[in-house]
Design a protein around this motif. Structure first.
Motif, mmCIF file in Angstrom:
data_model
loop_
_atom_site.group_PDB
_atom_site.id
_atom_site.type_symbol
_atom_site.label_atom_id
_atom_site.label_comp_id
_atom_site.label_asym_id
_atom_site.label_seq_id
_atom_site.Cartn_x
_atom_site.Cartn_y
_atom_site.Cartn_z
ATOM 1 N N ARG A 253 0.721 -1.279 -0.001
ATOM 2 C CA ARG A 253 0.160 0.117 -0.024
ATOM 3 C C ARG A 253 0.883 1.317 -0.175
ATOM 4 O O ARG A 253 0.680 2.296 -0.646
ATOM 5 C CB ARG A 253 -0.877 -0.070 1.180
ATOM 6 C CG ARG A 253 -1.904 -0.937 1.102
ATOM 7 C CD ARG A 253 -2.754 -1.157 2.379
ATOM 8 N NE ARG A 253 -3.427 0.297 2.742
ATOM 9 C CZ ARG A 253 -4.316 0.424 3.828
ATOM 10 N NH1 ARG A 253 -4.450 -0.946 4.568
ATOM 11 N NH2 ARG A 253 -4.828 1.410 3.989
ATOM 12 N N ALA A 254 1.881 1.269 0.773
ATOM 13 C CA ALA A 254 2.800 2.375 0.787
ATOM 14 C C ALA A 254 3.369 2.661 -0.536
ATOM 15 O O ALA A 254 3.796 3.686 -1.098
ATOM 16 C CB ALA A 254 3.825 2.023 1.837
ATOM 17 N N GLU A 255 3.948 1.356 -1.052
ATOM 18 C CA GLU A 255 4.505 1.747 -2.571
ATOM 19 C C GLU A 255 3.552 2.378 -3.568
ATOM 20 O O GLU A 255 3.915 2.875 -4.267
ATOM 21 C CB GLU A 255 5.071 0.257 -2.844
ATOM 22 C CG GLU A 255 6.288 -0.105 -2.127
ATOM 23 C CD GLU A 255 6.591 -1.454 -2.541
ATOM 24 O OE1 GLU A 255 6.026 -2.406 -3.347
ATOM 25 O OE2 GLU A 255 7.608 -2.158 -1.869
ATOM 26 N N ALA A 256 2.181 1.817 -3.494
ATOM 27 C CA ALA A 256 1.312 2.388 -4.443
ATOM 28 C C ALA A 256 0.975 3.829 -4.083
ATOM 29 O O ALA A 256 0.973 4.616 -4.971
ATOM 30 C CB ALA A 256 0.010 1.543 -4.274
ATOM 31 N N GLY A 257 0.853 3.921 -2.781
ATOM 32 C CA GLY A 257 0.794 5.509 -2.459
ATOM 33 C C GLY A 257 1.899 6.301 -2.754
ATOM 34 O O GLY A 257 1.492 7.450 -3.482
ATOM 35 N N LEU A 258 3.099 5.937 -2.811
ATOM 36 C CA LEU A 258 4.344 6.675 -3.032
ATOM 37 C C LEU A 258 4.336 6.926 -4.638
ATOM 38 O O LEU A 258 4.998 7.948 -5.232
ATOM 39 C CB LEU A 258 5.663 6.426 -2.341
ATOM 40 C CG LEU A 258 5.556 6.526 -0.768
ATOM 41 C CD1 LEU A 258 6.699 5.668 -0.446
ATOM 42 C CD2 LEU A 258 5.543 8.147 -0.544
ATOM 43 N N ALA A 259 3.878 5.744 -5.256
ATOM 44 C CA ALA A 259 3.841 6.024 -6.816
ATOM 45 C C ALA A 259 3.130 7.096 -7.419
ATOM 46 O O ALA A 259 3.317 7.344 -8.553
ATOM 47 C CB ALA A 259 3.728 4.743 -7.325
ATOM 48 N N ARG A 260 2.046 7.456 -6.488
ATOM 49 C CA ARG A 260 1.064 8.425 -7.235
ATOM 50 C C ARG A 260 1.694 9.888 -7.062
ATOM 51 O O ARG A 260 2.853 10.033 -6.523
ATOM 52 C CB ARG A 260 -0.237 8.482 -6.247
ATOM 53 C CG ARG A 260 -1.078 7.235 -6.327
ATOM 54 C CD ARG A 260 -2.399 7.574 -5.669
ATOM 55 N NE ARG A 260 -2.235 7.986 -4.502
ATOM 56 C CZ ARG A 260 -2.479 7.187 -3.315
ATOM 57 N NH1 ARG A 260 -2.870 5.777 -3.380
ATOM 58 N NH2 ARG A 260 -2.546 7.795 -2.014
ATOM 59 N N PRO A 261 1.186 10.573 -7.943
ATOM 60 C CA PRO A 261 1.879 12.045 -7.982
ATOM 61 C C PRO A 261 1.574 12.687 -6.597
ATOM 62 O O PRO A 261 0.656 12.621 -6.088
ATOM 63 C CB PRO A 261 0.741 12.937 -9.013
ATOM 64 C CG PRO A 261 0.447 11.575 -10.058
ATOM 65 C CD PRO A 261 0.285 10.581 -8.906
ATOM 66 N N PRO A 262 2.878 13.231 -6.016
ATOM 67 C CA PRO A 262 2.626 13.716 -4.755
ATOM 68 C C PRO A 262 2.021 14.652 -4.512
ATOM 69 O O PRO A 262 1.858 15.790 -5.653
ATOM 70 C CB PRO A 262 4.353 14.037 -4.467
ATOM 71 C CG PRO A 262 4.773 14.120 -5.771
ATOM 72 C CD PRO A 262 3.940 13.107 -6.589
#
Length: 734
Positions: A253-262
């Motif tokens: 979930r963290a990897e997916a979240g950080l992969a989104r545009p900040p």
């Protein structure tokens, strides 16, 4: 062991409701709230999930047993009955935490010792091996809470408190705990704003706690994802496969979240010393692409340039603990409100404050307020919608720009909007009085070449302040309000006055210092109350003097004694001058300026004698000007020299550790004056003054000496409104 457990989750006071809501979302059932804690039932997977994902809790406690106890033996027996071999190896380590008292347990240390003994005795094997105590990183952390005769025995699954996320190794002077910061963000609506792609700005970010917690929420990062050691890591009941499953899910979930545009998350901090520690914290949290920190004042922070971008401004302004902080805090809140109105229209704002009255000074209404506790300090979270219909309007008035001295060097105060802050009706009346006084006294001060004088002294009873100008600084003393005055009203009037002072006097708000003057005992008024060590040079009667506006209740220069100092200067030519209780020796400087043959200054305080030395040196009077440290009464008794002029301005009361006995001016003034007159040369004069309002000069003194009260001659125009500021006498031997 059972598949379901009773769990206790502890939290900071005031977060119970939010924690209960969070815990239900993470799977806790049958949730009930307690003071600084909640409880419920769950399986082991939920217990692990709470450890990993709770942003608000401190500890996750798994209840092993509840039992009634009447004495210490019951406590030992109840703990000893647990099958501890299911939880800890005989050669493992443990720590015990105990809370509560009663049932024969008088202190927590004794209770913890009983629990430890019961566990160790249970696990001691045939070879004599037994667990040892490790308070820092034990294999098992046991908690027992005693509540009205019931013992609740638990295992601490979290280990170290869950608020310790691991990213904040560097912090400022008064940081928020991470879970409190997360709670404030949640109350402020940040999860909703983040889900909508909104931005976040913290104009007083310190070391970035709000910023990191906000980014972790937005990026769906479990707050304790990076923790390596848990309270259950060495617990024999630990299920590693189940934990790895949950941990892997959180990593994904963290990897997916950080992969989104900040999202746009920015912090601004005025103190340059906190910039790098804040950036280091952001980097340790793995959020450098999401969070940026810049150096900047409150009045300079900018929201995202995209005018269509909306978001949340959140901050935790300083609370103010030092002498004089009220003024700077008021202007800080005013600047914050001004910046919100100018640059953050249609944003939302959340101000976490320990001084809600100051929140009212931002010029924007809060639509909601929540009570919180920051440790033992009650606080409020003010939620604001930055929209014109929430702005508090009021009369705007340009101040009279006339200044008393150095007009060409005095820059006008310009707010961020190039207009003065809004004043209340009372604040405007106060400003009008200040401007009137300034106009009248300014001409006199300029004519007399005086750069420091009193411009206001409780002229309006509801504004009980003394306001002194020191060139381009303002020194404000708030007289303590009587107990009959509502503290909230007194506080509101003080803030009204502080808002008015810069406008009315044409002084930059950063140069306003406020102190509270109460009834003093001993030498308290002379004690250091701050440590900035900033001295300002002022002029008076052709001499230069150093004042300190921040570190002590008094500044080093008693303005009401100006006429006395000028008299001493006029009469000092060729004379031997003695200054008793000399303080910073300003009278000695004037005597030297007037041509005194020599000056001797006596005081008990080394601090003030050092200050006196600087005053003399500043004017080139280091030679023939002696400084003596000592108790004045004892010094006079041993002195055999003669003086042509003596000045005495004693404290009302003194009980310094370096003097014998206690000095009381009413009780001891006769002995003091007898000793001093004995040191007068033929034809010499003694000037005696003090500011004890109930003081009565002993009537028998006039039988021995020529005594003349000269109080009226020692009041300049800036003190004629307060004729009781001091009394003064001229005394000569017959």
């Amino acid at each position: 062991m059972s598949d379901r457990f009773e769990l206790y989750l502890t939290c900071p006071k005031g977060l119970e409701g939010l924690l209960a809501e969070e815990a239900r979302g993470l799977g806790l059932e049958d949730v009930r709230e307690h003071t600084s804690a909640i409880r419920g039932t769950a399986d082991m997977e939920t217990a692990y999930r709470l450890c990993l994902w709770s942003r608000l809790g401190n500890r996750v406690l798994l209840v092993l047993k509840r039992f009634n106890m009447k004495n210490a033996d019951d406590l030992y027996d109840g703990v000893n009955e647990v099958e501890w071999q299911d939880h800890l190896d005989a050669i493992g380590t443990l720590a015990v935490e105990f809370s509560g008292h009663g049932s024969g347990i008088d202190n927590t240390h004794f209770g913890a010792l009983k629990v430890k003994d019961a566990i160790v005795d249970k696990l001691r094997n045939a070879a004599g091996e037994r667990p040892s105590v490790d308070k820092l990183n034990p294999d098992l952390r046991v908690h027992l809470r005693l509540d009205r005769g019931e013992a609740i025995l638990s295992l601490d699954l979290s280990g170290h408190s869950l608020h310790q996320r691991g990213y904040r190794l560097q912090q400022g002077a008064a940081p928020l705990k991470e879970n409190l910061a997360a709670a404030i963000l949640i109350r402020a609506g940040w999860p909703r704003i983040a889900a909508e792609g909104g931005a976040l700005a913290d104009p007083m970010c310190g070391v970035g706690t709000f910023l990191v917690e906000a980014a972790m929420i937005a990026a769906d990062i479990a707050p304790n994802l990076r923790r390596e050691r848990w309270g259950f890591s060495a617990w024999l009941g630990h299920v590693p496969a189940l934990w790895r499953k949950l941990h892997d899910e959180a990593l994904a979930r963290a990897e997916a979240g950080l992969a989104r545009p900040p999202l746009w998350i920015r912090g601004y901090e005025a103190d340059p010393r906190l910039i790098q520690p804040g950036r280091n914290n952001v980097e340790r949290a793995g959020l450098s692409d999401w969070v940026k920190i810049y150096q900047g004042e409150v009045g300079s922070f900018e929201p995202r340039p995209d005018q269509n971008q909306k978001g949340l401004v959140i901050c935790n302004p300083p609370y103010g603990e030092r002498l004089g902080d009220e003024a700077s805090l008021l202007y800080l809140y005013q600047n914050l409100g001004e910046r919100l109105r100018q640059a953050c229209l249609n944003w939302e704002a959340a101000v976490f404050t320990g001084a809600p009255d100051l929140g009212k000074r931002m010029g924007i209404r809060s639509h909601k307020q929540y009570a919180f506790w920051n440790g033992a300090l009650p606080c409020k979270l003010l939620l604001i919608k930055v929209q014109p219909d929430q702005f508090v309007t009021g009369e705007r008035r340009q101040p009279d720009r006339e200044r008393s001295n150095d007009d060409e060097n005095t820059q006008p105060v310009v707010s961020q909007a190039n207009e003065p802050a809004r004043l209340s009706e009372g604040g405007q009346m106060f400003a009008n009085r200040l401007q009137k006084n300034l106009k009248q006294l300014g001409k006199w001060a300029k004519r007399e070449n005086i750069t420091c004088y009193r411009v206001y002294d409780a002229d309006m009873p509801e504004y009980a302040l003394a306001i002194d100008l020191y060139h381009d600084w303002v020194h404000v003393q708030e007289y303590a309000a009587p107990r009959s005055i509502d503290p909230e009203k007194a506080s509101a009037r003080l803030f009204d006055a502080l808002a008015a002072i810069p406008q009315a006097l044409g002084i930059d708000q950063s140069r306003v210092v406020i102190k509270r003057r109460e009834r003093q005992s001993g030498t308290r008024q002379y004690e250091r109350q701050n440590s900035q060590g900033q001295f300002t040079e002022v002029q008076e009667g052709g001499v230069k003097l150093l004042v300190n506006l921040t570190d002590y209740l008094d500044t080093g220069l008693f303005l009401d004694h100006r006429p006395m100092r000028m008299r001493i200067q006029r009469e000092a030519a060729g004379k031997r001058f003695l200054n008793l209780f000399c303080y910073t020796a300003t009278a000695s400087v004037h005597a030297a300026k007037g041509g005194a043959r020599s000056t001797t200054s006596v005081d008990l305080s080394k601090t003030y004698l050092d200050w006196a030395r600087r005053n003399l040196s500043l004017n080139g009077f280091s030679d023939k000007n002696r400084l003596e440290q000592g108790d004045v009464m004892a010094w006079l008794q041993s002195c055999r020299e003669e003086y042509d002029m003596i000045f005495i301005d004693p404290p009302t009361f003194s009980n310094s550790k370096r003097m014998e006995g206690v000095f009381d001016v009413q009780r001891d003034h006769v002995e003091l004056l007898d000793l001093a007159v004995a040191r007068l040369a033929p034809g010499g004069v003694l000037y005696f003054s003090n500011n004890f309002r109930k003081f009565q000069l002993d009537e028998h003194l006039s039988e021995r000496y020529a005594v003349e009260e000269i109080t009226a001659q020692t009041l300049d125009p800036d003190f004629v409104r307060n004729t009781k500021i001091h009394r003064a006498w001229k005394i000569q031997a017959r």
